[in-house]
Design an enzyme around this catalytic site. Structure first.
Site: not given
Ligand code: ADP
Ligand code: ADP
Ligand code: ZN
Length: 216
Positions: A13, A88, A172
């Protein structure tokens, strides 16, 4: 254009929101980034959220809704934003719909990025970001062109998230399956949902999203 990127932790994302934001001049709004900034700054919200985040559970709906509601009122969001990590829960989605009506804004599409759980663990445990500009990298899947130097800003310091360890990832993922997956039905029923295959490489995922958006 206002969009939601929906998907499990590690789906890509943040990566896609950054690319799409640059390409289409949309503001990336990540509740995770905002909460981490609040924790780092030691604000009241940060104090409330810290332990919950470290345990891999969801922060309360009220807290995140408050943050997002204020943020989308900022002038830089006027021409469009990408919500990354919000909503979420169905409760968050319902309030978001109400807020958008009140604020006279629309939700143009919800893009679901689909990735298998086992791949997600690998994505998350190998993830790191540039400490200066926030560009995302991966030990195996997305290395900087020159080792140790950020492609975007030439920064040489990188950081890892405290919650990016295997144990926390599992909780998570549980939170995602129980609390967030129902959103797929919520948005699917309203015809706003587009799904893309997030197992493919980063640029292929970006292409699928572009195609989905041109179909709108
Ligand atoms: P990820 O990369 O795992 O999708 P985020 O950076 O989006 O993680 O979120 C990290 C943490 O922040 C989540 O595990 C949760 O504790 C909190 N968080 C983020 N967005 C939300 C949301 N919309 N509602 C509730 N908790 C959230
Ligand atoms: P999210 O925001 O959904 O938690 P991230 O964008 O941070 O996910 O991506 C998680 C990890 O996977 C990062 O280290 C990123 O560089 C890598 N990544 C993201 N998209 C891809 C993909 N399509 N294939 C392989 N690795 C990816
Ligand atoms: Zn950088």
């Amino acid at each position: 254009m206002n969009l939601i990127l929906l998907g499990p932790p590690g789906a890509g994302k943040g990566t896609q929101a950054r690319m799409l934001g640059e390409a289409r001049k949309l503001i990336q709004l990540s509740t995770g980034d905002m909460l981490r900034a609040a924790v780092a700054a030691g604000t009241e919200i940060g104090k409330l959220a810290k332990e919950t985040m470290e345990a891999g559970k969801l922060v309360s709906d009220d807290v995140v809704i408050g943050i997002i509601s204020e943020r989308i009122d900022e002038p830089d969001c006027r021409d469009g934003f990408i919500l990354d990590g919000f909503p979420r829960t169905v409760a968050q989605a319902e309030v978001l719909d109400e807020l958008l009506v009140q604020k006279n804004k629309t939700l143009d599409a919800v893009i679901e990025i689909k990735v298998d759980d086992e791949r997600l663990v690998k994505r998350i445990t190998g993830r790191y970001t540039c400490a200066k500009c926030g560009e995302g990298y991966h030990e195996e899947f997305r290395r900087p062109e020159k080792d140790g130097i950020c492609d975007k800003c030439a920064g040489t310091e990188f950081s890892r998230r405290k919650d990016d360890n295997e144990e926390t990832v599992r909780s998570r993922l549980t939170a995602y399956h129980t609390q967030t997956v129902p959103l797929i039905g919520y948005y699917g029923n309203s015809g706003r949902l587009k799904s893309v295959d997030g197992m493919l490489e980063i640029n292929s995922v970006a292409k699928q999203i572009e195609v989905a958006l041109t179909e709108l």
